[in-house]
Design a protein around this motif. Structure first.
Motif, PDB file in Angstrom:
ATOM      1  N   GLU A  18      22.918  24.957 -12.037  1.00  0.00           N
ATOM      2  CA  GLU A  18      21.769  25.932 -11.186  1.00  0.00           C
ATOM      3  C   GLU A  18      22.715  26.183 -10.429  1.00  0.00           C
ATOM      4  N   GLN A  19      24.434  26.049 -10.204  1.00  0.00           N
ATOM      5  CA  GLN A  19      25.089  25.949  -9.553  1.00  0.00           C
ATOM      6  C   GLN A  19      26.007  27.317 -10.314  1.00  0.00           C
ATOM      7  N   SER A  20      26.305  27.400 -11.741  1.00  0.00           N
ATOM      8  CA  SER A  20      26.442  28.398 -12.736  1.00  0.00           C
ATOM      9  C   SER A  20      25.176  29.874 -12.649  1.00  0.00           C
ATOM     10  N   LYS A  21      24.227  29.508 -12.546  1.00  0.00           N
ATOM     11  CA  LYS A  21      23.265  30.278 -12.746  1.00  0.00           C
ATOM     12  C   LYS A  21      23.518  31.898 -12.617  1.00  0.00           C
ATOM     13  N   ASN A  22      23.362  32.896 -12.764  1.00  0.00           N
ATOM     14  CA  ASN A  22      22.924  34.075 -11.827  1.00  0.00           C
ATOM     15  C   ASN A  22      21.895  34.973 -12.705  1.00  0.00           C
ATOM     16  N   LEU A  23      21.658  36.078 -11.516  1.00  0.00           N
ATOM     17  CA  LEU A  23      20.640  36.472 -11.664  1.00  0.00           C
ATOM     18  C   LEU A  23      20.914  38.487 -11.846  1.00  0.00           C
ATOM     19  N   LEU A  24      20.899  38.729 -13.031  1.00  0.00           N
ATOM     20  CA  LEU A  24      20.852  39.466 -13.403  1.00  0.00           C
ATOM     21  C   LEU A  24      19.775  40.783 -13.712  1.00  0.00           C
ATOM     22  N   GLN A  25      20.231  41.433 -12.917  1.00  0.00           N
ATOM     23  CA  GLN A  25      18.400  42.949 -13.618  1.00  0.00           C
ATOM     24  C   GLN A  25      18.803  43.812 -14.059  1.00  0.00           C
ATOM     25  N   VAL A  26      18.413  44.186 -14.730  1.00  0.00           N
ATOM     26  CA  VAL A  26      18.313  45.533 -16.029  1.00  0.00           C
ATOM     27  C   VAL A  26      18.246  46.709 -15.488  1.00  0.00           C
ATOM     28  N   LYS A  27      17.791  48.309 -16.391  1.00  0.00           N
ATOM     29  CA  LYS A  27      16.607  48.854 -16.212  1.00  0.00           C
ATOM     30  C   LYS A  27      16.891  48.280 -17.858  1.00  0.00           C
ATOM     31  N   ARG A  28      15.615  49.818 -17.653  1.00  0.00           N
ATOM     32  CA  ARG A  28      15.045  49.976 -18.962  1.00  0.00           C
ATOM     33  C   ARG A  28      15.497  50.281 -19.828  1.00  0.00           C
ATOM     34  N   SER A  29      15.865  49.847 -21.322  1.00  0.00           N
ATOM     35  CA  SER A  29      16.223  50.187 -22.232  1.00  0.00           C
ATOM     36  C   SER A  29      17.597  49.549 -22.420  1.00  0.00           C
ATOM     37  N   PRO A  39      28.825  35.011 -27.467  1.00  0.00           N
ATOM     38  CA  PRO A  39      27.804  34.629 -26.682  1.00  0.00           C
ATOM     39  C   PRO A  39      28.499  33.897 -25.613  1.00  0.00           C
ATOM     40  N   ILE A  40      28.165  34.633 -24.274  1.00  0.00           N
ATOM     41  CA  ILE A  40      28.745  33.943 -23.203  1.00  0.00           C
ATOM     42  C   ILE A  40      27.874  33.012 -22.136  1.00  0.00           C
ATOM     43  N   GLY A  41      26.588  32.680 -23.062  1.00  0.00           N
ATOM     44  CA  GLY A  41      26.354  31.830 -21.853  1.00  0.00           C
ATOM     45  C   GLY A  41      24.702  32.406 -22.275  1.00  0.00           C
ATOM     46  N   VAL A  42      23.726  32.249 -21.650  1.00  0.00           N
ATOM     47  CA  VAL A  42      22.112  31.950 -22.348  1.00  0.00           C
ATOM     48  C   VAL A  42      21.640  32.547 -20.847  1.00  0.00           C
ATOM     49  N   TYR A  43      20.616  33.811 -21.294  1.00  0.00           N
ATOM     50  CA  TYR A  43      19.691  34.436 -20.690  1.00  0.00           C
ATOM     51  C   TYR A  43      18.288  33.818 -20.668  1.00  0.00           C
ATOM     52  N   PHE A  44      17.243  33.588 -19.293  1.00  0.00           N
ATOM     53  CA  PHE A  44      16.049  33.540 -18.946  1.00  0.00           C
ATOM     54  C   PHE A  44      15.274  34.317 -19.246  1.00  0.00           C
ATOM     55  N   LEU A  45      14.470  34.667 -19.601  1.00  0.00           N
ATOM     56  CA  LEU A  45      13.135  35.889 -18.900  1.00  0.00           C
ATOM     57  C   LEU A  45      12.333  35.960 -18.010  1.00  0.00           C
ATOM     58  N   VAL A  46      12.313  36.001 -16.769  1.00  0.00           N
ATOM     59  CA  VAL A  46      11.768  36.157 -15.459  1.00  0.00           C
ATOM     60  C   VAL A  46      10.517  37.124 -15.499  1.00  0.00           C
ATOM     61  N   ASN A  47      10.657  37.879 -15.655  1.00  0.00           N
ATOM     62  CA  ASN A  47       9.394  39.279 -16.003  1.00  0.00           C
ATOM     63  C   ASN A  47      10.061  40.347 -16.530  1.00  0.00           C
TER      64      ASN A  47
END
Length: 70
Positions: A18-29, A39-47
């Motif tokens: 929980e302490q080390s998570k980051n929210l990443l918002q990216v644009k289309r494409s 890889p330097i981490g794990v990605y979880f898709l929120v939407n």
């Protein structure tokens, strides 16, 4: 089949995650990871959606998977 990867973690491990998570918002494409990179981490898709693809010898995209949240 759905697997709860976090159910085996201790409360201390969950707190560390929980302490080390980051929210990443990216644009289309946008590219968030390139084939062959370490890889330097794990990605979880929120939407949204993610297209996982590889490129053939002629440079054309070959879609491997379309990922959605959940």
């Amino acid at each position: 089949m759905s697997i709860d990867f976090f159910s085996i973690l201790t409360s201390q491990e969950n707190a560390l995650l929980e302490q080390s998570k980051n929210l990443l918002q990216v644009k289309r494409s946008s590219k968030i990871f390139l084939e062959g990179n370490i890889p330097i981490g794990v990605y979880f898709l929120v939407n949204g959606k993610i297209k996982l693809f590889t490129t053939d010898a002629q440079g054309r995209e070959q879609i491997v998977h379309l990922a959605k949240p959940g």
